[in-house]
Design a protein around this motif. Structure first.
Motif, short mmCIF file in Angstrom:
data_model
loop_
_atom_site.label_atom_id
_atom_site.label_comp_id
_atom_site.label_asym_id
_atom_site.label_seq_id
_atom_site.Cartn_x
_atom_site.Cartn_y
_atom_site.Cartn_z
N UNK A 43 0.87 -1.17 0.00
CA UNK A 43 0.00 0.00 0.00
C UNK A 43 0.91 1.23 0.00
N UNK A 44 0.34 2.38 -0.26
CA UNK A 44 1.14 3.60 -0.25
C UNK A 44 1.73 3.85 1.14
N UNK A 45 1.01 3.47 2.18
CA UNK A 45 1.51 3.65 3.54
C UNK A 45 2.68 2.71 3.83
N UNK A 46 2.57 1.46 3.39
CA UNK A 46 3.67 0.50 3.56
C UNK A 46 4.89 0.92 2.75
N UNK A 47 4.65 1.44 1.55
CA UNK A 47 5.75 1.91 0.71
C UNK A 47 6.49 3.04 1.43
N UNK A 48 5.75 3.95 2.04
CA UNK A 48 6.37 5.03 2.78
C UNK A 48 7.19 4.53 3.95
N UNK A 49 6.73 3.47 4.60
CA UNK A 49 7.50 2.90 5.71
C UNK A 49 8.79 2.26 5.21
N UNK A 50 8.76 1.71 3.99
CA UNK A 50 9.95 1.05 3.43
C UNK A 50 11.00 2.04 2.95
N UNK A 51 10.58 3.10 2.26
CA UNK A 51 11.56 3.97 1.60
C UNK A 51 11.54 5.42 2.08
N UNK A 52 10.68 5.75 3.00
CA UNK A 52 10.65 7.12 3.53
C UNK A 52 9.37 7.84 3.14
N UNK A 53 9.17 8.97 3.77
CA UNK A 53 7.94 9.73 3.57
C UNK A 53 7.83 10.28 2.16
N UNK A 54 6.59 10.36 1.71
CA UNK A 54 6.34 10.92 0.39
C UNK A 54 6.28 12.44 0.47
N UNK A 55 6.40 13.04 -0.69
CA UNK A 55 6.25 14.48 -0.83
C UNK A 55 5.24 14.72 -1.93
N UNK A 56 4.68 15.90 -1.99
CA UNK A 56 3.80 16.20 -3.11
C UNK A 56 4.59 16.16 -4.42
N UNK A 57 3.91 15.79 -5.48
CA UNK A 57 4.55 15.79 -6.80
C UNK A 57 4.89 17.25 -7.14
N UNK A 58 6.12 17.52 -7.58
CA UNK A 58 6.49 18.91 -7.91
C UNK A 58 5.52 19.52 -8.92
N UNK A 59 5.22 20.80 -8.73
CA UNK A 59 4.26 21.49 -9.59
C UNK A 59 4.66 21.48 -11.06
N UNK A 60 5.96 21.51 -11.34
CA UNK A 60 6.41 21.55 -12.73
C UNK A 60 6.50 20.16 -13.38
N UNK A 61 6.24 19.10 -12.62
CA UNK A 61 6.31 17.74 -13.18
C UNK A 61 5.05 17.46 -13.98
N UNK A 62 5.22 17.02 -15.21
CA UNK A 62 4.10 16.69 -16.08
C UNK A 62 4.28 15.28 -16.63
#
Length: 151
Positions: A43-62
């Motif tokens: 899950x996204x929560x388990x993924x965060x526990x494995x590799x670190x906290x997520x951040x918002x996708x950068x505004x300029x990323x398309x």
């Protein structure tokens, strides 16, 4: 499905004939590795526990694959940006179930991404597809990894 246009384009399709016939680059022995196939089952929560906290996708990323979905009026699920030891990933997940749907590993070197993410072509558990930059369609943006198993 949005990925149909990318099928068959992976594994050196973006390289010139000369580059494709040259010998493979030396292994990236010192580069940190990440077992991306395992991450697809989390899950996204388990993924965060494995590799670190997520951040918002950068505004300029398309992501060049999203506009066709948005034009069709399809809902685009939640996304998060992760950085792990120099690897940048955009992870798409289902907001309700929190299940990871796919990962876009950002980078311009297909062979390096395949090695560092421990990916292999032809696996029955996942599909690896190249994603090319929208403004420069011959330049690799990264590799999208889709889980093929259903939860």
């Amino acid at each position: 499905m949005l990925v149909l246009g990318f099928v068959g384009a992976c594994s050196g399709a973006h390289e010139s004939r000369h580059e494709h016939t040259s010998t493979a680059a030396a292994p990236l022995s010192n580069a940190p590795r990440l077992n991306v196939p395992v991450l697809l089952s989390l899950t996204i929560d388990e993924l965060g526990q494995q590799i670190g906290h997520s951040r918002p996708v950068p505004l300029n990323f398309r992501d060049p694959t999203l506009p066709p979905l948005q034009q069709k009026g399809e809902h685009v699920d939640s996304t998060a940006w992760f950085e792990y030891r120099g690897l940048n990933m955009v992870v798409t997940y289902d907001h309700r179930s929190r299940a990871v749907k796919d990962l876009l590993v950002v980078g311009g070197n297909e062979d390096e991404l395949m090695q560092r993410c421990q990916l292999q072509l032809g696996k029955s558990e996942y599909l690896v597809l190249p994603v090319f930059q929208r403004e420069r369609p011959t330049k690799l943006m990264g590799l999208r990894v889709l889980a093929l198993n259903t939860r």
